[in-house]
Scaffold this motif. Structure first.
Motif, PDB file in Angstrom:
ATOM      1  N   SER A   3       2.144  11.551   3.775  1.00  0.00           N
ATOM      2  CA  SER A   3       1.184  10.450   3.820  1.00  0.00           C
ATOM      3  C   SER A   3      -0.202  10.975   4.121  1.00  0.00           C
ATOM      4  O   SER A   3      -0.350  12.059   4.693  1.00  0.00           O
ATOM      5  CB  SER A   3       1.570   9.430   4.892  1.00  0.00           C
TER       6      SER A   3
ATOM      7  N   GLU B 200       0.848  -1.212   0.000  1.00  0.00           N
ATOM      8  CA  GLU B 200       0.000   0.000   0.000  1.00  0.00           C
ATOM      9  C   GLU B 200       0.878   1.254   0.000  1.00  0.00           C
ATOM     10  O   GLU B 200       0.581   2.238  -0.672  1.00  0.00           O
ATOM     11  CB  GLU B 200      -0.898   0.027   1.238  1.00  0.00           C
TER      12      GLU B 200
ATOM     13  N   ALA C 196       1.156   4.126  -2.999  1.00  0.00           N
ATOM     14  CA  ALA C 196       0.919   5.552  -2.755  1.00  0.00           C
ATOM     15  C   ALA C 196       2.103   6.405  -3.228  1.00  0.00           C
ATOM     16  O   ALA C 196       1.972   7.627  -3.344  1.00  0.00           O
ATOM     17  CB  ALA C 196       0.664   5.778  -1.268  1.00  0.00           C
TER      18      ALA C 196
END
Ligand code: NDP
Length: 386
Positions: free
Chosen positions: A283, A22, A26
């Motif tokens: 993030s 993941e 990203a």
């Protein structure tokens, strides 16, 4: 712009492995997946390979090799089967970094091979350092390879160190959630079930580490991991129970100052930090809100009820191959607990029995660790609960 970091993910189908993917997804400009591996979950490995198009994949269970090979036959992806292939693929010349996210002793050989090939290690597989910390840290030093912690507690400590130059650590304080059985007496622990032990209050993890967290062996393994990662004496490591899992760990320096790293319990933060180190990447992970956590609490661990923590300290104190014995005994104890062959408290009895019976080696070589692991597993399988 920097070229993407080329990474291998050993244990890609697990809790850490899938979260690492993941993170990669990203940040497509920052990372490129070159190797993915799994043990049994062929279906997920295939779908990950289709999505990330690595150069190579390994399925450790050779029975499943034809399935993976056939599913990926139309793509330029090399498919390998068996544990030995793990040792080969970590040496691919284009790799910059290997994330070791497989479980248990199985991580040792591929990690050592990756270090020898000069690859930096993002280390989730704490058992590698528990089994052979002295050997692995010396090898990393000799090959000028970084061991970047993924475990949230060790990442917290690692994140507290930049800017401190040569300032020595006085001690570190590892936080522990206390797991699902925090506050229970030994008598109450005697009756807990497998289903209860598999329900962690704060973290969603693989089965082995979830049981280790319930028994507090996880914290014991982390104490040993911290000793090797940060070159500490046992007396410099304290464990404190912090049920909210917000303060991930702390470092105390010689002037008495304490630094800590905080955040919501989300493994993607330490995974991303280990992958992107020394950079911090942005993030979209949920942010911590003090309003939602009006009280952060801390308490001493109960090593009488949770005997595994005391056994880990004892093994570390004894040194030599004792932590390797502890680890192998614990891996079998957890597997036998999950098969209802030993009780929750019986796991500590089994580990203590192995520590008493397995041959002690004061200065083990790699071959000694292999022999210790084999002997201990035999003893642990033969152990008959009282
Ligand atoms: P999981 O059980 O979720 O995943 C393990 C991964 O490794 C899977 O991909 C599995 O393949 C593969 N694997 C398991 N055994 C072997 C083997 N013998 N040979 C080759 N591959 C194998 O584990 P976690 O992700 O929870 O944990 C991984 C490591 O990270 C452990 O050492 C754990 O202590 C550590 N860690 C985990 C944390 C977490 O939040 N989960 C936090 C901190 C540390 P398959 O799926 O095919 O079975």
């Amino acid at each position: 712009m920097q070229s993407p970091k080329k990474i291998a993910i050993l244990g890609a189908t697990g809790s850490i492995g899938t979260q690492a993917l993941e993170v990669v997804q990203a940040h497509p400009d920052a990372f490129e997946v070159v190797v993915l591996t799994a043990q049994n979950n062929a279906a997920l490995l295939i779908s990950q390979a289709l999505a990330f198009q690595p150069k190579a994949v390994v399925i450790a269970n050779t029975d499943l090799y034809p399935t993976v090979r056939d599913a990926l036959a139309h793509l330029p992806i090399q498919v390998y089967g068996g544990m030995e292939a793990l040792v080969e693929v970590v040496q691919l010349p284009e790799l910059d970094l290997v994330l070791t996210a497989l479980v248990g002793y199985a991580g040792l050989a591929p990690t050592m091979a990756a270090i020898r090939a000069g690859k930096h290690i993002a280390l989730a597989n704490k058992e590698t350092l528990v089994v052979a910390g002295e050997l692995v840290t010396a090898l990393a030093q000799a090959h000028q390879v970084a061991l970047l912690p993924v475990d949230s507690e060790h990442s917290a400590i690692f994140q507290c160190l930049p800017g401190e130059g040569q300032n020595p650590i006085e001690k570190i304080i590892l936080t522990a959630s206390g797991g699902p059985f925090r506050g229970k007496t030994r008598q109450e622990l005697a009756a807990v079930s497998k289903a209860q032990a598999l329900k962690h209050p704060n973290w969603d993890m693989g089965a082995k580490i979830t049981i280790d967290s319930a028994s507090m062996m996880n914290k014991g393994l982390e104490v040993i991991e911290a000793k090797w990662l940060f070159d500490l004496r046992l007396e410099q490591i304290e464990v404190v129970v912090h049920p909210q899992s917000i303060v991930h760990s702390l470092v105390q320096f010689e002037d008495g100052s304490i630094k800590a790293q905080l955040g919501l319990p989300d493994m993607k933060i330490p995974i991303q930090y280990a992958l992107s180190y020394p950079r911090r990447l942005p993030s979209a992970f949920p942010r911590f809100d003090f309003g939602l956590y009006p009280s952060l609490t801390f308490e001493k661990p109960d090593t009488e009820a949770f005997r595994n923590l005391a056994l880990a300290f004892e093994a570390m104190q004894r040194g030599g191959n004792a932590p390797c014995i502890l680890n192998a005994a614990n891996e079998v104890a957890v597997a036998r607990f999950l098969k209802d062959e030993v009780s929750f408290l019986g796991m500590s009895d089994l580990i203590a029995d192995c520590l008493a019976k397995a041959s002690f080696v004061a200065k083990p070589s790699y071959e000694d660790y292999v022999a210790t692991d084999e002997q201990t597993r035999r003893l642990a399988q033969a152990y008959k609960p009282q």
